[in-house]
Scaffold this motif. Structure first.
Motif, PDB file in Angstrom:
ATOM      1  N   GLU A 104       0.831  -1.199   0.000  1.00  0.00           N
ATOM      2  CA  GLU A 104       0.000   0.000   0.000  1.00  0.00           C
ATOM      3  C   GLU A 104       0.871   1.258   0.000  1.00  0.00           C
ATOM      4  OE1 GLU A 104      -3.113  -0.452   2.960  1.00  0.00           O
ATOM      5  OE2 GLU A 104      -3.576   1.667   2.548  1.00  0.00           O
ATOM      6  N   GLY A 105       0.476   2.221  -0.805  1.00  0.00           N
ATOM      7  CA  GLY A 105       1.222   3.486  -0.828  1.00  0.00           C
ATOM      8  C   GLY A 105       2.225   3.561  -1.954  1.00  0.00           C
ATOM      9  N   MET A 106       2.588   2.407  -2.513  1.00  0.00           N
ATOM     10  CA  MET A 106       3.514   2.384  -3.665  1.00  0.00           C
ATOM     11  C   MET A 106       2.676   2.626  -4.915  1.00  0.00           C
ATOM     12  SD  MET A 106       6.701   1.576  -3.010  1.00  0.00           S
ATOM     13  CE  MET A 106       7.416   1.614  -1.394  1.00  0.00           C
ATOM     14  N   ASN A 107       2.418   3.880  -5.209  1.00  0.00           N
ATOM     15  CA  ASN A 107       1.374   4.199  -6.192  1.00  0.00           C
ATOM     16  C   ASN A 107       1.878   4.571  -7.576  1.00  0.00           C
ATOM     17  OD1 ASN A 107      -0.656   3.730  -4.363  1.00  0.00           O
ATOM     18  ND2 ASN A 107      -0.586   5.821  -3.555  1.00  0.00           N
ATOM     19  N   HIS A 108       3.187   4.607  -7.762  1.00  0.00           N
ATOM     20  CA  HIS A 108       3.718   5.032  -9.066  1.00  0.00           C
ATOM     21  C   HIS A 108       4.877   4.131  -9.479  1.00  0.00           C
ATOM     22  CE1 HIS A 108       1.232   8.634  -9.000  1.00  0.00           C
ATOM     23  NE2 HIS A 108       1.477   8.622  -7.693  1.00  0.00           N
ATOM     24  N   VAL A 109       4.998   3.968 -10.796  1.00  0.00           N
ATOM     25  CA  VAL A 109       5.959   3.005 -11.339  1.00  0.00           C
ATOM     26  C   VAL A 109       6.761   3.642 -12.466  1.00  0.00           C
ATOM     27  CG1 VAL A 109       6.164   0.788 -12.542  1.00  0.00           C
ATOM     28  CG2 VAL A 109       4.355   1.106 -10.854  1.00  0.00           C
ATOM     29  N   ARG A 131      16.636  16.829  -3.625  1.00  0.00           N
ATOM     30  CA  ARG A 131      16.943  18.136  -4.222  1.00  0.00           C
ATOM     31  C   ARG A 131      15.673  18.935  -4.495  1.00  0.00           C
ATOM     32  NH1 ARG A 131      21.573  20.528  -7.682  1.00  0.00           N
ATOM     33  NH2 ARG A 131      20.186  21.960  -8.755  1.00  0.00           N
ATOM     34  N   THR A 132      14.649  18.254  -4.998  1.00  0.00           N
ATOM     35  CA  THR A 132      13.390  18.977  -5.259  1.00  0.00           C
ATOM     36  C   THR A 132      12.786  19.500  -3.953  1.00  0.00           C
ATOM     37  OG1 THR A 132      11.993  17.024  -5.079  1.00  0.00           O
ATOM     38  CG2 THR A 132      12.747  17.578  -7.277  1.00  0.00           C
ATOM     39  N   VAL A 296      10.335   0.218 -11.134  1.00  0.00           N
ATOM     40  CA  VAL A 296      10.690   0.842  -9.854  1.00  0.00           C
ATOM     41  C   VAL A 296       9.422   1.456  -9.281  1.00  0.00           C
ATOM     42  CG1 VAL A 296      12.103   2.603  -8.735  1.00  0.00           C
ATOM     43  CG2 VAL A 296      13.012   1.329 -10.694  1.00  0.00           C
ATOM     44  N   PHE A 297       9.070   1.044  -8.082  1.00  0.00           N
ATOM     45  CA  PHE A 297       7.871   1.548  -7.413  1.00  0.00           C
ATOM     46  C   PHE A 297       8.279   2.676  -6.466  1.00  0.00           C
ATOM     47  CE2 PHE A 297       4.816  -1.916  -8.271  1.00  0.00           C
ATOM     48  CZ  PHE A 297       5.677  -2.886  -8.773  1.00  0.00           C
ATOM     49  N   VAL A 298       7.507   3.755  -6.479  1.00  0.00           N
ATOM     50  CA  VAL A 298       7.754   4.831  -5.507  1.00  0.00           C
ATOM     51  C   VAL A 298       6.445   5.240  -4.843  1.00  0.00           C
ATOM     52  CG1 VAL A 298       9.728   5.704  -6.848  1.00  0.00           C
ATOM     53  CG2 VAL A 298       7.488   6.768  -7.120  1.00  0.00           C
ATOM     54  N   ASP A 304       4.880  12.896  -6.019  1.00  0.00           N
ATOM     55  CA  ASP A 304       4.228  14.209  -6.007  1.00  0.00           C
ATOM     56  C   ASP A 304       5.238  15.352  -5.817  1.00  0.00           C
ATOM     57  OD1 ASP A 304       1.972  12.763  -6.339  1.00  0.00           O
ATOM     58  OD2 ASP A 304       1.148  13.104  -4.320  1.00  0.00           O
ATOM     59  N   ALA A 305       6.337  15.028  -5.144  1.00  0.00           N
ATOM     60  CA  ALA A 305       7.346  16.073  -4.928  1.00  0.00           C
ATOM     61  C   ALA A 305       7.927  16.573  -6.248  1.00  0.00           C
ATOM     62  CB  ALA A 305       8.469  15.532  -4.034  1.00  0.00           C
ATOM     63  N   PHE A 306       7.892  15.727  -7.277  1.00  0.00           N
ATOM     64  CA  PHE A 306       8.436  16.126  -8.584  1.00  0.00           C
ATOM     65  C   PHE A 306       7.423  16.921  -9.415  1.00  0.00           C
ATOM     66  CE2 PHE A 306      11.248  12.715  -7.392  1.00  0.00           C
ATOM     67  CZ  PHE A 306      12.461  13.019  -7.996  1.00  0.00           C
ATOM     68  N   MET A 307       6.137  16.785  -9.081  1.00  0.00           N
ATOM     69  CA  MET A 307       5.077  17.331  -9.947  1.00  0.00           C
ATOM     70  C   MET A 307       4.841  18.800  -9.616  1.00  0.00           C
ATOM     71  SD  MET A 307       4.482  14.858 -11.904  1.00  0.00           S
ATOM     72  CE  MET A 307       5.737  13.606 -11.710  1.00  0.00           C
ATOM     73  N   GLN A 308       5.813  19.611  -9.944  1.00  0.00           N
ATOM     74  CA  GLN A 308       5.701  21.032  -9.678  1.00  0.00           C
ATOM     75  C   GLN A 308       6.397  21.793 -10.808  1.00  0.00           C
ATOM     76  OE1 GLN A 308       8.572  22.354  -6.691  1.00  0.00           O
ATOM     77  NE2 GLN A 308       8.940  20.216  -6.188  1.00  0.00           N
ATOM     78  N   GLY A 309       6.292  23.118 -10.809  1.00  0.00           N
ATOM     79  CA  GLY A 309       6.910  23.906 -11.877  1.00  0.00           C
ATOM     80  C   GLY A 309       6.007  23.934 -13.099  1.00  0.00           C
ATOM     81  N   PRO A 310       6.461  24.594 -14.172  1.00  0.00           N
ATOM     82  CA  PRO A 310       5.633  24.730 -15.373  1.00  0.00           C
ATOM     83  C   PRO A 310       5.250  23.367 -15.951  1.00  0.00           C
ATOM     84  CG  PRO A 310       7.665  26.031 -15.534  1.00  0.00           C
ATOM     85  CD  PRO A 310       7.774  25.222 -14.290  1.00  0.00           C
ATOM     86  N   GLU A 311       4.013  23.222 -16.391  1.00  0.00           N
ATOM     87  CA  GLU A 311       3.526  21.901 -16.789  1.00  0.00           C
ATOM     88  C   GLU A 311       4.115  21.404 -18.106  1.00  0.00           C
ATOM     89  OE1 GLU A 311      -0.620  21.206 -16.415  1.00  0.00           O
ATOM     90  OE2 GLU A 311      -0.591  21.605 -14.248  1.00  0.00           O
ATOM     91  N   HIS A 312       4.693  22.295 -18.902  1.00  0.00           N
ATOM     92  CA  HIS A 312       5.298  21.802 -20.149  1.00  0.00           C
ATOM     93  C   HIS A 312       6.720  21.276 -19.920  1.00  0.00           C
ATOM     94  CE1 HIS A 312       7.075  25.798 -19.846  1.00  0.00           C
ATOM     95  NE2 HIS A 312       8.009  25.371 -20.681  1.00  0.00           N
ATOM     96  N   MET A 313       7.199  21.391 -18.706  1.00  0.00           N
ATOM     97  CA  MET A 313       8.577  20.958 -18.424  1.00  0.00           C
ATOM     98  C   MET A 313       8.611  19.473 -18.007  1.00  0.00           C
ATOM     99  SD  MET A 313      10.550  23.576 -18.852  1.00  0.00           S
ATOM    100  CE  MET A 313      12.054  23.289 -17.926  1.00  0.00           C
ATOM    101  N   ILE A 314       9.639  18.796 -18.423  1.00  0.00           N
ATOM    102  CA  ILE A 314       9.854  17.402 -18.000  1.00  0.00           C
ATOM    103  C   ILE A 314      10.229  17.407 -16.521  1.00  0.00           C
ATOM    104  CG2 ILE A 314      11.377  15.393 -18.303  1.00  0.00           C
ATOM    105  CD1 ILE A 314      11.622  16.318 -21.294  1.00  0.00           C
ATOM    106  N   GLU A 315       9.522  16.589 -15.735  1.00  0.00           N
ATOM    107  CA  GLU A 315       9.719  16.660 -14.279  1.00  0.00           C
ATOM    108  C   GLU A 315      10.937  15.888 -13.798  1.00  0.00           C
ATOM    109  OE1 GLU A 315       6.674  15.373 -15.434  1.00  0.00           O
ATOM    110  OE2 GLU A 315       5.214  16.956 -15.006  1.00  0.00           O
ATOM    111  N   PHE A 316      11.318  14.833 -14.529  1.00  0.00           N
ATOM    112  CA  PHE A 316      12.448  13.998 -14.074  1.00  0.00           C
ATOM    113  C   PHE A 316      13.266  13.611 -15.297  1.00  0.00           C
ATOM    114  CE2 PHE A 316      13.783   9.604 -12.350  1.00  0.00           C
ATOM    115  CZ  PHE A 316      14.898  10.121 -11.713  1.00  0.00           C
ATOM    116  N   MET A 317      14.473  14.096 -15.354  1.00  0.00           N
ATOM    117  CA  MET A 317      15.310  13.912 -16.549  1.00  0.00           C
ATOM    118  C   MET A 317      15.945  12.535 -16.535  1.00  0.00           C
ATOM    119  SD  MET A 317      15.317  16.292 -18.706  1.00  0.00           S
ATOM    120  CE  MET A 317      14.712  17.963 -18.881  1.00  0.00           C
TER     121      MET A 317
END
Ligand code: PXG
Length: 442
Positions: A104-109, A131-132, A296-298, A304-317
């Motif tokens: 439970e709680g591992m909601n993203h892959v 860092r974020t 990889v499950f997170v 959610d910590a990555f989902m910020q900043g302008p929406e057209h930007m790639i959140e994780f390089m």
């Protein structure tokens, strides 16, 4: 028989084989040409019982029709779709199906193509996460002696197998290692989790004090160290690691490349041990070993910590050409269907007591100095030949193959991890063969 049995190539020089004694192999090749359920067929037409699920990956057994058919169909329908800034439905469906069976709680892959890539991905997620959150000073990574996290630079840096590290320079900087938990003097011949060694987890506290928590990003461990010879976590050990990580804001990564997908009798070791990490790395059993793929499950908190900043930007390089590849996704979906239909993600729990009893009955065999087990994993440690470490176990491996059984050896340890479909009769056959092997080698 079909002419596929006559497939031993006459020139073996070009292929530099992975983790293999190339010269020994090429003098006396061991070729598999077909497989079905619990058995391989060798190029000399023999049936070889698979005591290792390939390399810990063929959890549902070989050439399962649903998986084969899914791959066939997908290859003819959508072979490839770009993985960046584009999608295809099966990768999304697969991620959802994985989240359903994850703790439970591992909601993203995030998808990868191997265990090694899953580890690199997890380490990078951990560093970028801090860092974020404005804690970029958290750059240290903590692994463990005797840990195996694949062969890429991050993985060998946090890994703790000397022979896999020593040839490759200085590796990643800012890495430290906890001590391993193997205490043969106190724990030999333990069934399941050892009594002694849980307090070794407090060594993490010492390392945190040395570096200061504010510099540490993550701790990575295999819940069960597989490649180094099956080291089962002592009672209380994993819970204690979790407590220390939580107390200091350090992410805990479980590398479940071996333990994921039913090996212990639960979908993941995190559920089996009731200890929740922040990140789980997987591969192998995800596609039944048939097509390279890792996941990889997170937790939502990390994602959610990555989902910020302008929406057209790639959140994780980060990502791979083949992340969530359509054919791999189709294979994984069919694998999950097969696991579900046959109850394979929990079957190891039912058969483990029989497995344990039969395994430990080898205690009186020659050369045996320890036997350990959990779920459908077993290890038999042999007394090394004086001055010639690994030779005895390698002889056992060669002899077993001649006798129609595939085992794995690491150092002087025999590791066993059959497909999760193994029957009681096949367990008997497997251990009868191991007994004869041990009685037949020097
Ligand atoms: N993490 C763990 C815990 C693993 O066991 C990897 C990462 C790397 O996975 P890839 O897919 O990059 O190989 C592994 C792989 C053995 C054996 O016999 C174990 C592995 C691979 C091959 C043989 O112990 N583990």
């Amino acid at each position: 028989m079909s002419n596929r049995l006559n497939t031993t190539p006459n020139d073996l020089r070009a292929f530099w084989m992975p983790f293999t004694a190339n010269r020994q192999f090429k003098q006396n090749p061991r070729m598999m040409v077909a497989a079905k359920d619990m058995h391989f067929t060798s190029s000399d037409g023999r049936q070889i019982l698979d005591g290792t699920a390939g390399l810990w990956c063929v959890n549902a057994g070989h050439c399962r029709p649903k998986i084969t058919e899914a791959i066939r169909q997908q290859a003819g329908e959508l072979d490839y779709a770009p993985a960046f800034q584009m999608g295809h439905p099966k990768a999304f469906e697969l991620a959802n199906r994985l989240v359903d069976i994850a703790p439970e709680g591992m909601n993203h892959v995030l998808f990868t193509n191997s265990g090694s890539e899953s580890v690199e991905t997890a380490l990078k997620v951990a560093l970028a996460y801090h860092r974020t959150k404005g804690e970029g000073a958290r750059s240290r990574l903590i692994g463990r002696e005797r840990g195996y996290h694949g062969v890429n630079f991050g993985g060998i840096s946090v890994g703790g197998i000397v022979s896999n590290r020593k040839m490759f320079g200085t590796l990643l900087t800012g890495v430290d290692h906890m001590p391993h938990t193997h205490l043969p003097d106190q724990n030999a011949f333990t069934k399941g989790q050892p009594e002694h060694g849980g307090d070794i987890a407090s060594e993490l506290e010492r390392i945190v004090t040395l570096h200061d928590a504010s510099t540490i990003a993550a701790v990575i461990v295999e819940p069960i160290a597989g490649s180094t010879g099956v080291l089962i976590p002592p009672k209380g050990y994993l819970k204690k690691l979790r407590e220390i990580c939580t107390k200091h804001g350090i992410l805990l990564i479980f590398d479940e490349v071996i333990t994921g997908f039913g090996r212990l009798g639960s979908p993941f070791a995190a559920q089996h041990y009731d200890v929740m990490p922040d990140i789980i790395t997987t591969a192998k059993g995800l596609t039944n070993g048939v097509i390279p793929m890792g996941a990889v499950f997170v937790t939502s908190e990390i994602h959610d910590a990555f989902m910020q900043g302008p929406e057209h930007m790639i959140e994780f390089m980060h990502g791979y050409t083949y992340s969530g590849n359509p054919i791999a996704s189709a294979a994984a979906l069919a694998t999950l269907d097969t696991y579900k239909e046959e109850g394979l993600l929990t079957r190891a729990a039912d058969i483990a007591p029989y497995w344990e009893e039969q395994l430990h009955s080898l205690k009186d065999c020659p050369h045996v100095i320890d036997i350990r087990n959990t779920g459908l994993i077993g290890a038999i440690e042999l007394e090394p030949i004086a001055g010639e470490p690994t030779k005895r176990a390698f002889s056992a491996f060669l002899r077993a193959y001649e006798d129609g059984l595939l085992i794995r050896t690491t150092g002087d340890i025999i590791a066993l991890s059959p497909p999760l479909i193994i029957s009681k009769d096949q367990i008997d056959e497997l251990f009868d063969k191991v007994r004869k092997v041990l009685e037949g080698i020097d």
